[in-house]
Design a protein around this motif. Sequence first.
Motif, mmCIF file in Angstrom:
data_model
loop_
_atom_site.group_PDB
_atom_site.id
_atom_site.type_symbol
_atom_site.label_atom_id
_atom_site.label_comp_id
_atom_site.label_asym_id
_atom_site.label_seq_id
_atom_site.Cartn_x
_atom_site.Cartn_y
_atom_site.Cartn_z
ATOM 1 N N THR A 250 0.825 -1.210 0.000
ATOM 2 C CA THR A 250 0.000 0.000 0.000
ATOM 3 C C THR A 250 0.852 1.251 0.000
ATOM 4 O OG1 THR A 250 -1.750 -1.205 1.167
ATOM 5 C CG2 THR A 250 -1.872 1.182 1.182
ATOM 6 N N GLU A 251 1.918 1.221 0.743
ATOM 7 C CA GLU A 251 2.814 2.372 0.776
ATOM 8 C C GLU A 251 3.402 2.650 -0.609
ATOM 9 O OE1 GLU A 251 5.746 1.614 3.711
ATOM 10 O OE2 GLU A 251 4.355 1.736 5.425
ATOM 11 N N GLN A 252 3.786 1.585 -1.313
ATOM 12 C CA GLN A 252 4.349 1.791 -2.650
ATOM 13 C C GLN A 252 3.297 2.313 -3.631
ATOM 14 O OE1 GLN A 252 7.122 -1.204 -4.171
ATOM 15 N NE2 GLN A 252 6.906 -2.323 -2.238
ATOM 16 N N ILE A 253 2.058 1.807 -3.477
ATOM 17 C CA ILE A 253 0.997 2.284 -4.370
ATOM 18 C C ILE A 253 0.692 3.748 -4.107
ATOM 19 C CG2 ILE A 253 -1.442 2.001 -4.959
ATOM 20 C CD1 ILE A 253 -1.134 -0.973 -4.467
ATOM 21 N N GLU A 254 0.648 4.117 -2.830
ATOM 22 C CA GLU A 254 0.374 5.514 -2.492
ATOM 23 C C GLU A 254 1.499 6.431 -2.969
ATOM 24 O OE1 GLU A 254 -0.179 5.504 1.670
ATOM 25 O OE2 GLU A 254 -2.275 4.794 1.580
ATOM 26 N N ALA A 255 2.685 5.870 -3.128
ATOM 27 C CA ALA A 255 3.813 6.691 -3.572
ATOM 28 C C ALA A 255 3.766 6.970 -5.072
ATOM 29 C CB ALA A 255 5.135 6.008 -3.215
ATOM 30 N N ASP A 257 2.684 8.572 -8.482
ATOM 31 C CA ASP A 257 2.140 9.888 -8.836
ATOM 32 C C ASP A 257 1.821 9.900 -10.333
ATOM 33 O OD1 ASP A 257 1.369 12.461 -9.026
ATOM 34 O OD2 ASP A 257 3.316 13.358 -8.542
#
Length: 861
Positions: A250-255, A257
Motif C-alpha cells: 500500500t505504501e508503494q501504491i500511495e507513492a 504519482d
Amino acid sequence: MLLSDKIRTFILAFCVPALFVVIYCVHQWFEYHISEHMQHMRQQENQRILKHFDDDAHQLFMLAQLYSAELNNPVSQQQWQSLLSERDVAVYRLHAEQLQALGQQDTDPQIAKALAALHSLGKFGWGAMLATDQPLAVGYLRLAEDDFLIAIRRLTSSYFTALGQGELKQQLRLVTSADIAVPEFDYVAVRTVAELPLLLQIAHQPDLFMLLSWHTTVILLLMLVGGLFIVYLGYVWLKRSLLAPFAKLTEQIEALDPSQSQLATIDTQGNRKFSALTDSINNLVNGLARDRARAKITLEAIAEAVIVMDRDALVTYMNPQAEQLLQVRSASLSSRSIGALLEMDNSLDAELQQFMASGSAQIEHRKIRFNLPKPLLLDRALTNLRCEVGNVIGAVMVLRDVTAEEQLKQVLHRRANIDACTGLLNRHAFERKLAGHIAHAQTVALCYLDLEQFKLINDNCGHLTGDHMLTLVAKVLLQFAGREALLGRLGGDEFGLVIRDQAAVEVARTLKALTEQVHLQVVQYEGVNYRVGVSIGVAFCHGTRPNPLELLKDADIACIAAKRKGSSQIHFYDSRDQQLNYERNAPKWAHRITRAIESQGLLLYFQPIRSLSGKAKRQRLEILLRLQGEASRILPPAQFIAAAERFKLMPDVDKEVIRQAFAWLSQQRAILDTICVSINLSANSLGAEGMLDYIAEQLQSFDLPSSCICFEITETSAMQNRTRALQMLQQLRKLGFTLALDDFGSGFASYGYLREMPIDYVKIDGCFVRQIATNARDFAIVKSIHDVCQTMGIETVAEFVESREIIDKLNDIGVNYAQGYVIGRPKPLADYQHSMRLVGQRNLAEHSNVRPLHVEQAVSA
C-alpha cells in the motif's frame, strides 16, 4: 479503515460472537438430548416395574387355580400351607359373601372386610387393591355361582424395595388418584380388582443425570477456550503473512504519482505473496504510461487544434496545432479561461459551463468565427470529459479551420445551381424552385424559349461566340423578367421563364416585345453580323395548382408547335389540340411500346391485296401492326407510331414484327408457295446497324423461302435516306426478297428514283385513289404512275380501294393490285385462312356499293 483494523474488527465482531453462538447451540443440543434420554430411561424403567408387578399378581391367580384342584385333599392342603407361607401368600374362600381363611394364618379384619366387599368379581382375575391403607396383590378364581377362591399378598415396603432394584429408583408405593400431589414423581396405572383405580408412585434418583450435565458443561467450556485460542493464532498468522506485506504494498501504491512524466513501478521484493497483484499493477502503470504517450503523440499528430478544459472552463492542455492556431504557448496558460485566451467576452465561458452542466453525451458541432490575425471560420466540436464514475470533470474542444472548405462549398453550390455562362439558374435548380415559386400564384405562365439559328453561330463562329450570344440573350431575359419572375437556362439554347399573376394578353405582349429585343442582339465574327430568333411555347393556367413538371412539359410541347408555325413564333398550349396531346403523351407511348416489345405484346393484323387481273400466282397480304390497349382495346398505329419514331424505337418494333411474321409463316408451310407477305420497314430501320443481319438470321432460323416475303418502304423514308435505302434494298434483293415502294406520290415523287431503286411494286398513295372515280386529275395521276411503272416492269398496287366504281377505274387503267375495305378489312393474323382468295372474290361482289371509310384504313407499321 486499514485492512488490519478491518480484520481485527471482523474477528472481534463476527468470529468470536459466532464461536460463542456455536458453543451455546452445542450446549443446548446436549441438554436437550440428555433430557430426552433421561425421559426415555425413566419410561423404560416404569414399564419394567409395571410388568414385574403385573407378573406377581398373575402368579397369585395361577396359585389360586392350582390350589382349587387340591381344595378337597387334606394332605395336599398341608403342603400348600407351607408353600404359601413361604411366599407370604394367604388363601381365602368367599362363599355367599362369607369369607373363610384356608390354612393357619389369621384373618386380618381390614383385609377380610375388603375381600368380603368383592362380591361382583368376574370368573377369574388378578390385580391390586387397598385394604384401608394396606396395599394388596390379589388373584381369584370363581368356583361356583357365588363361590370364589382368593389368593392375596401383602405389599409391604420390603416388596416395593425389591421391586425397584434399578439405579434410577428411590421409592415405590401404591396410591389412589386422589393421592397425586407431587409432580416430580412418576405415576403408572396398575391392574385392580376393585372399583377404585390405583397408581404406582415411582420416585427416581436424579444424580446420574446431573453428573452427566456437569460433564457436558465442562467440555463445552474447554471447547470455547480452544476456539478462542485458534482464532488468536489465525489472527497472528494473517498479520504476519498478509497484513504486513499488504501494508508495504500500500505504501508503494500511495507513492505512485500519475502526474509525473515517468511513472515508477512497484518493487515485488519481499512481497512475493502478492506477486500476481503487483505484476498486474505494474502492467496497469506501464499501460497508463504507454496510453499517455500514445495520446500525446496522437494529439500532437492530428491536424485539428485540441483544447482540454477543466470544470471551470480553464485550459489545462493544448496540442501544438492549437498553440499555432491561437498563437499562444502552453507554458503561458496559467489557468486562463478559453474566453480570455481567445480574447472574447465571457459568453463563450458561460456557454461551455452550461454545456458541461447539461452532462450531454453527444458531440456538439458548431461553426464559429474567430477574429484572429485574419478572420477564420472554425468548426467547433465540443464534448464532455468524464471521470471513471461518469461525472463530468471537464470538456474537450476540437477546432478545425473550415474557411477554405466553406468557400469551396459556396463555389460548388453556385456551380451546381447557376449556369456558368449566363449566370442564370440551371435546369436542376430551376425545376427545384419551380414548385415553390408558383405555389401561391393566381395565374402562372411558364414559357419555354428555344433560340433559332444558334447552331449556325456555334458551327461557324465557335463556342466562344456562341457563349457571348447566350450572355446577351440572358441579359435581355433578365431585363424583361423582373423581380417576380423565375428564369433559368434549361439546355444549350433553351431557357425557361415563369411569369406570375399576369393575364394571358399581358404575357403575350411581354413575350412579343422580348422576341423583338432578342432579335436585336448581334454578335460579329470576321465582319459578319449574326442574329438569333426565339420560338416560345407557353403553358398558361390560372385558378388551379398545376403539377410543375407537367406544366414544364406542356410548355416544351407548345414550343415545338411554335417552331412548326415559323420563325420567332409564340404558341400557347391548348389541351384540346389533339396533335399536341399526341406529342405530350409520346413518352408514355414509348414506355408502353418498350414494355410490349419485351413482353411480346405487339399484335399483328393482315389486310389482303387482290390481283385485279386474276392472273397472280400468290395470295398477297400486308402485315399491319396493332397494340393491346386498356380494357382489351386494340389500338391502331396512328396513336403510337409517331412516339416510336420520335424516341428511335422503330428498329426494335420492326425486328419484333419481322420475328412474329416469320414465325407465323413457319407454321404455314403448306401454303408458302401460294402466299406473299408484305412487311413494312420504317425510315429508322433503313441502314440501321445490324438490321440486315437480323433479317438474314431470322430467315435462316425459321427456314423460309425469301420469295414469300416482300419488304415495303415509304417514299418519304427512301428520299430521306436515299443512299442507305438503296444499299439495303440491293442487299435484300440479293437475299431473294421482293421489294415495294409504299405511299408513292404523297411526297416529292421523282420517277428518276424508280429507275435507281431495285423495286418490284409501287403502291400508289390512297389520296389519289380515293376519288379516282369522280376526279379526272386523280385519274390522270394514277394512270401516269401506272404507265411509267409498266414501262419499267414494275407492278402497281392501289391503296384505299373502297368501292366498285374505283375498281372499275383501276381496271380501265390496268393497275395490277387493289387494297382496301372493298377487298378486305384488317383482321388478326392468327385468323388467316388460305381460302382468303375466295373470300376476296366474294367481297368484291358484296361491296359493289360499299360506303367509303377512312378512319380504319391500314397504316403501315
